[in-house]
Design a protein around this motif. Structure first.
Motif, PDB file in Angstrom:
ATOM      1  N   HIS A 178      -2.461   5.478  -2.189  1.00 33.51           N
ATOM      2  CA  HIS A 178      -3.541   4.492  -2.172  1.00 33.51           C
ATOM      3  C   HIS A 178      -4.371   4.624  -0.897  1.00 33.51           C
ATOM      4  O   HIS A 178      -5.604   4.636  -0.937  1.00 33.51           O
ATOM      5  CB  HIS A 178      -2.944   3.080  -2.279  1.00 33.51           C
ATOM      6  CG  HIS A 178      -3.952   1.991  -2.190  1.00 33.51           C
ATOM      7  ND1 HIS A 178      -4.227   1.339  -1.017  1.00 33.51           N
ATOM      8  CD2 HIS A 178      -4.773   1.448  -3.125  1.00 33.51           C
ATOM      9  CE1 HIS A 178      -5.155   0.429  -1.232  1.00 33.51           C
ATOM     10  NE2 HIS A 178      -5.507   0.474  -2.497  1.00 33.51           N
ATOM     11  N   ASN A 179      -3.700   4.738   0.237  1.00 35.32           N
ATOM     12  CA  ASN A 179      -4.402   4.894   1.513  1.00 35.32           C
ATOM     13  C   ASN A 179      -5.240   6.162   1.539  1.00 35.32           C
ATOM     14  O   ASN A 179      -6.355   6.167   2.063  1.00 35.32           O
ATOM     15  CB  ASN A 179      -3.408   4.885   2.674  1.00 35.32           C
ATOM     16  CG  ASN A 179      -2.763   3.523   2.858  1.00 35.32           C
ATOM     17  OD1 ASN A 179      -3.332   2.490   2.513  1.00 35.32           O
ATOM     18  ND2 ASN A 179      -1.560   3.516   3.398  1.00 35.32           N
ATOM     19  N   THR A 229      -7.388   1.220   5.674  1.00 42.01           N
ATOM     20  CA  THR A 229      -7.308   0.398   4.467  1.00 42.01           C
ATOM     21  C   THR A 229      -7.606  -1.054   4.811  1.00 42.01           C
ATOM     22  O   THR A 229      -8.326  -1.742   4.082  1.00 42.01           O
ATOM     23  CB  THR A 229      -5.916   0.535   3.815  1.00 42.01           C
ATOM     24  OG1 THR A 229      -5.712   1.919   3.467  1.00 42.01           O
ATOM     25  CG2 THR A 229      -5.797  -0.310   2.568  1.00 42.01           C
ATOM     26  N   ASN A 236       0.851  -1.191   0.000  1.00 39.79           N
ATOM     27  CA  ASN A 236       0.000   0.000   0.000  1.00 39.79           C
ATOM     28  C   ASN A 236       0.882   1.234   0.000  1.00 39.79           C
ATOM     29  O   ASN A 236       1.819   1.333   0.776  1.00 39.79           O
ATOM     30  CB  ASN A 236      -0.889   0.037   1.246  1.00 39.79           C
ATOM     31  CG  ASN A 236      -2.028  -0.933   1.172  1.00 39.79           C
ATOM     32  OD1 ASN A 236      -2.636  -1.084   0.135  1.00 39.79           O
ATOM     33  ND2 ASN A 236      -2.303  -1.592   2.276  1.00 39.79           N
ATOM     34  N   TYR A 293      -4.081  -7.529  -2.431  1.00 40.28           N
ATOM     35  CA  TYR A 293      -3.442  -7.225  -1.148  1.00 40.28           C
ATOM     36  C   TYR A 293      -3.714  -8.350  -0.154  1.00 40.28           C
ATOM     37  O   TYR A 293      -4.853  -8.779  -0.006  1.00 40.28           O
ATOM     38  CB  TYR A 293      -3.977  -5.915  -0.560  1.00 40.28           C
ATOM     39  CG  TYR A 293      -3.662  -4.709  -1.409  1.00 40.28           C
ATOM     40  CD1 TYR A 293      -2.444  -4.052  -1.280  1.00 40.28           C
ATOM     41  CD2 TYR A 293      -4.577  -4.242  -2.342  1.00 40.28           C
ATOM     42  CE1 TYR A 293      -2.152  -2.954  -2.073  1.00 40.28           C
ATOM     43  CE2 TYR A 293      -4.283  -3.145  -3.134  1.00 40.28           C
ATOM     44  CZ  TYR A 293      -3.075  -2.503  -2.998  1.00 40.28           C
ATOM     45  OH  TYR A 293      -2.773  -1.433  -3.783  1.00 40.28           O
TER      46      TYR A 293
END
Length: 121
Positions: free
Chosen positions: A7-8, A95, A3, A85
């Protein structure tokens, strides 16, 4: 997959109401119901159907959504890979919570028994 901060941040600011219809479509396309989807969301967050609709109407972000949630203590039993993920390796708490939800919905859509989706609850 790692991550990234970008993205977070994208997950933090994403609106729940914009993703919710995709959840409904995904489960219904696979023969599951909106009620089953709500059961899964309620198990994870404590939100009943009325509260889910309130969150949609308020157009909350995923950050606000999970800030108000009371995460099920068994959520840590949700493991595996979702969206590329490995859930157990995600270090950003928000996340990770979003991926918990994604994983539960994915399992529901794949036809897994509700008892298994809800981790024996």
């Amino acid at each position: 997959m790692k991550n990234t901060p970008e993205h977070n941040e994208r997950i933090r600011t994403m609106k729940f109401f914009s993703v919710y219809p995709h959840y409904v479509t995904k489960v219904e396309k696979k023969g599951r119901t909106k009620e089953e989807l709500h059961t899964v969301i309620e198990w994870l967050t404590g939100f009943d159907s009325t509260k889910i609709q309130e969150m949609i109407d308020r157009k909350v972000t995923f950050e606000e959504f999970f800030d108000e949630a009371e995460l099920n203590p068994n959520a840590e039993l949700i493991k595996g890979v979702i969206c590329g993920y490995r859930i157990e390796e995600i270090d950003n708490e928000l996340t990770k919570k979003c991926r918990y939800l994604d994983k539960l919905i994915d399992e529901l859509a794949r036809g897994r028994k509700m008892e298994k989706v809800l981790r024996g609850s």
